[in-house]
Design a protein around this motif. Structure first.
Motif, PDB file in Angstrom:
ATOM      1  N   GLU A 109       0.474  -1.191   0.222  1.00 32.76           N
ATOM      2  CA  GLU A 109      -0.185  -0.153  -0.379  1.00 32.76           C
ATOM      3  C   GLU A 109       0.624   1.364   0.123  1.00 32.76           C
ATOM      4  OE1 GLU A 109      -3.197   2.224  -0.479  1.00 32.76           O
ATOM      5  OE2 GLU A 109      -3.052   0.227  -0.035  1.00 32.76           O
ATOM      6  N   SER A 110       1.971   1.248   1.007  1.00 34.27           N
ATOM      7  CA  SER A 110       2.917   2.096   0.665  1.00 34.27           C
ATOM      8  C   SER A 110       3.696   2.567  -0.948  1.00 34.27           C
ATOM      9  CB  SER A 110       3.923   2.506   1.573  1.00 34.27           C
ATOM     10  OG  SER A 110       4.708   1.400   1.441  1.00 34.27           O
ATOM     11  N   MET A 111       3.740   1.349  -1.254  1.00 37.95           N
ATOM     12  CA  MET A 111       4.577   1.577  -2.742  1.00 37.95           C
ATOM     13  C   MET A 111       3.240   2.267  -3.391  1.00 37.95           C
ATOM     14  SD  MET A 111       6.233  -2.022  -3.221  1.00 37.95           S
ATOM     15  CE  MET A 111       7.076  -1.759  -4.645  1.00 37.95           C
ATOM     16  N   LYS A 112       2.662   1.824  -3.741  1.00 35.70           N
ATOM     17  CA  LYS A 112       1.332   1.892  -4.456  1.00 35.70           C
ATOM     18  C   LYS A 112       0.600   4.050  -4.090  1.00 35.70           C
ATOM     19  CE  LYS A 112      -3.826   1.774  -5.396  1.00 35.70           C
ATOM     20  NZ  LYS A 112      -4.940   1.568  -4.772  1.00 35.70           N
ATOM     21  N   GLN A 113       1.081   4.578  -2.852  1.00 33.35           N
ATOM     22  CA  GLN A 113       0.819   5.382  -2.143  1.00 33.35           C
ATOM     23  C   GLN A 113       1.772   6.585  -3.212  1.00 33.35           C
ATOM     24  OE1 GLN A 113      -2.546   6.506  -1.658  1.00 33.35           O
ATOM     25  NE2 GLN A 113      -3.071   4.718  -1.566  1.00 33.35           N
TER      26      GLN A 113
END
Length: 63
Positions: A32-36
């Motif tokens: 999720e952090s990579m996506k954001q």
């Protein structure tokens, strides 16, 4: 009835940025952090393409 505020340029298909047409689609899982972090970029799709190409270039130069 056509939209009086519309422009004909919006109806033309977009032109690819490179020499090769971009016809293939690729999907993969990320955290999720990579996506954001990617979504926060100015042009997320181009950011991903550049990152992948950079890694491919690095791998080919090592061989």
């Amino acid at each position: 009835m056509p939209n009086p505020k519309g422009t004909p340029e919006n109806l033309e298909p977009s032109k690819p940025k490179g020499e090769e047409p971009m016809t293939a689609n690729l999907s993969f899982r990320v955290t999720e952090s990579m996506k954001q972090a990617v979504k926060a970029q100015h042009d997320p799709a181009q950011f991903c393409r550049d990152a992948i190409q950079e890694k491919l270039d690095k791998l080919s130069s090592e061989e």
